[in-house]
Design an enzyme around this catalytic site. Structure first.
Site, PDB file in Angstrom:
ATOM      1  N   ASP A  42       3.000   0.692  -1.604  1.00 21.87           N
ATOM      2  CA  ASP A  42       3.884   0.798  -0.448  1.00 21.87           C
ATOM      3  C   ASP A  42       4.601  -0.546  -0.297  1.00 21.87           C
ATOM      4  O   ASP A  42       3.947  -1.579  -0.095  1.00 21.87           O
ATOM      5  CB  ASP A  42       3.054   1.109   0.809  1.00 21.87           C
ATOM      6  N   GLU A  56      11.776   5.587   1.983  1.00 21.95           N
ATOM      7  CA  GLU A  56      11.609   6.211   3.292  1.00 21.95           C
ATOM      8  C   GLU A  56      12.893   5.932   4.051  1.00 21.95           C
ATOM      9  O   GLU A  56      13.196   4.780   4.355  1.00 21.95           O
ATOM     10  CB  GLU A  56      10.413   5.639   4.056  1.00 21.95           C
ATOM     11  N   ASP A  73       2.376   9.039   9.395  1.00 24.28           N
ATOM     12  CA  ASP A  73       3.170   8.931  10.631  1.00 24.28           C
ATOM     13  C   ASP A  73       3.342  10.273  11.327  1.00 24.28           C
ATOM     14  O   ASP A  73       3.890  10.325  12.430  1.00 24.28           O
ATOM     15  CB  ASP A  73       4.596   8.423  10.313  1.00 24.28           C
TER      16      ASP A  73
HETATM   17  O1  TEU Z   1       7.881   4.271   9.491  1.00 25.67           O
HETATM   18  C1  TEU Z   1       9.242   4.141   9.863  1.00 25.67           C
HETATM   19  C2  TEU Z   1       9.578   5.103  10.843  1.00 25.67           C
HETATM   20  O2  TEU Z   1      10.629   5.670  10.847  1.00 25.67           O
HETATM   21  C3  TEU Z   1       8.524   5.358  11.846  1.00 25.67           C
HETATM   22  O3  TEU Z   1       8.842   4.570  12.987  1.00 25.67           O
HETATM   23  C4  TEU Z   1       8.549   6.793  12.151  1.00 25.67           C
HETATM   24  O4  TEU Z   1       9.872   7.179  12.416  1.00 25.67           O
HETATM   25  C5  TEU Z   1       7.775   7.031  13.383  1.00 25.67           C
HETATM   26  O5  TEU Z   1       6.565   6.349  13.207  1.00 25.67           O
HETATM   27  C6  TEU Z   1       7.599   8.517  13.503  1.00 25.67           C
HETATM   28  O6  TEU Z   1       6.764   8.739  14.607  1.00 25.67           O
HETATM   29  C7  TEU Z   1       7.480   3.277   8.567  1.00 25.67           C
HETATM   30  C8  TEU Z   1       5.995   3.442   8.310  1.00 25.67           C
HETATM   31  O7  TEU Z   1       5.769   4.714   7.695  1.00 25.67           O
HETATM   32  C9  TEU Z   1       5.290   3.329   9.629  1.00 25.67           C
HETATM   33  O8  TEU Z   1       3.895   3.593   9.481  1.00 25.67           O
HETATM   34  C10 TEU Z   1       5.500   1.922  10.151  1.00 25.67           C
HETATM   35  O9  TEU Z   1       4.927   1.837  11.444  1.00 25.67           O
HETATM   36  C11 TEU Z   1       6.996   1.587  10.239  1.00 25.67           C
HETATM   37  O10 TEU Z   1       7.743   1.979   9.101  1.00 25.67           O
HETATM   38  C12 TEU Z   1       7.175   0.074  10.346  1.00 25.67           C
HETATM   39  O11 TEU Z   1       6.765  -0.501   9.125  1.00 25.67           O
END
Ligand code: TEU
Ligand code: CA
Length: 558
Positions: free
Chosen positions: A98, A254, A328
């Site tokens: 990641d 992402e 998430d």
């Molecule tokens: O997530 C990015 C993101 O878009 C998240 O804020 C997501 O939209 C939200 O959590 C949905 O509920 C990435 C990672 O996957 C997340 O775990 C991290 O918290 C975030 O970036 C910051 O690094």
């Protein structure tokens, strides 16, 4: 279309903190993952996406990195990592890391130096701006509530953090930042890893001048305005030239807010940027006026419409990732299936068939292969996730929402639903730890656990195992062209795949009641590749009656 291993693979995402604890401290770790590689081999997956394992103060559970080339103390050592990598490769399983480079931790040496004065060599590694009459430089809100700017007294300036205040955004417009990141990536590739999942990579290029954004929630400007910024493709093409193109990697970005048109660029089949992206449109369909917090279920007709748009929109031009779950997102059985005991397993299998028969690379999130469900949260104290905790506080204290109305919405959509420990068996703490887990284990591990499902031939695990084996065997599942049938039907998700002179028919009744569907005559003598549903052991899916039981699904192959 170019054929390649990462199009033909199935990826399994591990959230290390919650996967397997090998030393009894209640926190999952690398040696725990190594212990469970044979389980993953049995499932048949090809690639592991490992959520961050780098050194971190864990303000956002590892998505706030203070050293990209050291292992988080709680997860073990670099020697543990090297052994896990070697053991995975020995089983033919690739490891994708990641990559979190939109921001670092505020404890990263770069930021420690950057904040120390207004004129040090790392100052422009981040976004520092003067305030405006005692207010932040612009009106952007953080994704974790509050302003996206933190005032720093020492130099009387603000720094940008689109996530927590301990996650300052890196300034990708600075070529020295790009150089440092690319060199770090190269060192990881030289260690033999097999790719990167790139955290919010669509955020790395901010709009010139950092202008105010339209206010969306009554308090702050929409941070989403920073997605798909002016130079994001330039920076990814540079990353590709400098690093990615030198190795045989799986790369997935992402990219919240990405559109099909943008994805054709991010994941173009010429390979000048990334292999694929995670889109979010389908995951936002059960929100409430643009907000994720709601108790609504995913509406099937809009879901069919969205997934079909992506299937057709990228076919032959780019490549889809296929996912319903990750660290998430709440558990898909709760959003699209039946988390109750009556049809839980049938709905989990039906959802799996529906997703895994599409064109794209499927991603399975830990526990999804068991049909794990959301956690029964009872109070805000049950939560660990900064996003949920901050949202609850802001929405009740600053926006005056009634906690009794808001709590069920947070409980339904909190990221913590995906972060409760993996459920291995019926022993205390589901076999995840011999200590006290960092977050409580779902009490339903008595009914839902890997050990029991490995022994039962009609379990959700066995269904996923069969879907993965089918993808490895039938090219049409990987490369076939998609077409949706019955677009307006509120219960049935039915589509075909075509490749040369072969055809698949995928039929899913994503409802809790009987429906009638009689396949086209041409499928009368088709081969049944997979068939699942409540008490269907002895019936044919092509019965004259055409009766489809609740959450019954099947795939026919010509
Ligand atoms: O997530 C990015 C993101 O878009 C998240 O804020 C997501 O939209 C939200 O959590 C949905 O509920 C990435 C990672 O996957 C997340 O775990 C991290 O918290 C975030 O970036 C910051 O690094
Ligand atoms: Ca541990």
């Amino acid at each position: 279309m170019n054929k390649t291993w990462w199009k033909e693979s199935v990826v399994y995402q591990i959230y290390p903190r919650s996967f397997m604890d090998s030393n009894g401290d209640g926190i999952g770790d690398l040696n725990g993952i190594t212990e469970k590689l044979d389980y993953l081999k049995k499932l048949g997956i090809d690639v592991i996406w490992l959520s961050p394992v780098y050194r971190s103060p864990n303000d956002d559970n590892g998505y706030d990195i203070s050293d990209y080339e050291a292992i988080m103390d709680e997860f073990g050592t670099m020697a543990d990592f090297d052994r896990m990598l070697e053991e995975a490769h020995a089983r033919g399983i690739r490891i994708v890391m990641d990559l979190v480079v939109n921001h670092t931790s505020d404890e990263h040496p770069w930021f420690v130096e950057s904040r120390s004065s207004r004129n040090n060599s790392k100052r422009d590694f981040y976004f520092w701006r003067e305030g405006k009459n005692g207010s932040p430089p612009n009106n952007w809100g953080s994704f974790f509530s509050g302003s996206a700017w933190e005032y720093d007294e020492k130099t009387d300036m603000y720094y940008l953090h689109q996530f927590s205040r301990k996650q300052p955004d890196l300034n990708w417009d600075n070529p020295h930042v790009r150089r440092e990141v690319f060199d770090m990536m190269t060192r990881w590739c030289e260690k033999g890893i097999d790719g990167f999942r790139m955290d919010v990579i669509s955020l790395i290029s901010k709009p010139d001048g950092l202008p105010d954004a339209p206010v969306v929630n009554g308090l702050y400007g929409d941070g989403g305005c920073a997605f798909n910024g002016p130079y994001v493709h330039d920076y990814l093409q540079e990353m590709n030239e400098e690093v990615l193109s030198h190795y045989d990697l799986l790369t997935v970005g992402e990219t919240p807010n990405v559109t099909v048109e943008e994805a054709r660029q991010y994941a173009n089949d010429e390979g000048t940027e990334l292999n694929m992206v995670f889109q979010f449109e389908h995951m936002n369909l059960d929100g409430e006026n643009g907000y994720k917090w709601s108790t609504r279920k995913l509406p099937l007709v809009p879901l069919k419409e969205n997934l079909s748009k992506w299937q057709i929109g990228l076919d032959g031009l780019a490549w889809n990732s296929l996912y319903f779950c990750n660290h998430d997102q709440p558990r898909i059985v709760n959003r699209l299936g039946d988390p109750g005991s009556l049809f839980r397993e049938a709905s989990a299998k039906c959802i799996a068939t529906c997703l895994h028969m599409m064109q794209g690379t499927p991603f399975i999130y830990q526990g999804e292969e068991l049909g794990m469900t959301n956690y029964p949260f009872r109070s805000i104290k049950d939560f660990r996730d900064i996003e949920s905790i901050n949202a609850y506080r802001e929405l009740t204290e600053q926006r005056g929402m009634d906690p009794a109305v808001l709590f069920p919405m947070i409980a339904a959509k909190s990221r913590d639903n995906a972060r409760t420990p993996m459920q291995w068996d019926v022993t205390e703490n589901a076999g995840f730890t011999t200590g006290t887990p960092w977050i409580p284990v779902n009490p339903n591990h008595i009914e839902i656990n890997a050990r029991e499902q490995l022994l039962r031939k009609d379990s959700v695990f066995q269904h996923y195992k069969k879907l993965i084996a089918m993808r490895h065997h039938y090219e049409i599942i990987v490369y076939g062209h998609y077409q949706l049938l019955l677009p307006e039907d509120p219960d049935l998700f039915v589509y075909t795949r075509d490749l040369e002179d072969h055809r698949l028919l995928v039929v899913c009744n994503l409802s809790d009641h009987n429906r009638i569907y009689v396949p086209d005559e041409v499928f009368r003598h088709a081969e049944v590749l997979i068939h699942s549903g409540p008490d269907i052991q002895d019936c044919s899916p092509c019965a004259e009656s055409g009766i489809l039981r609740p959450y019954e699904s099947y795939v026919l192959y010509l």
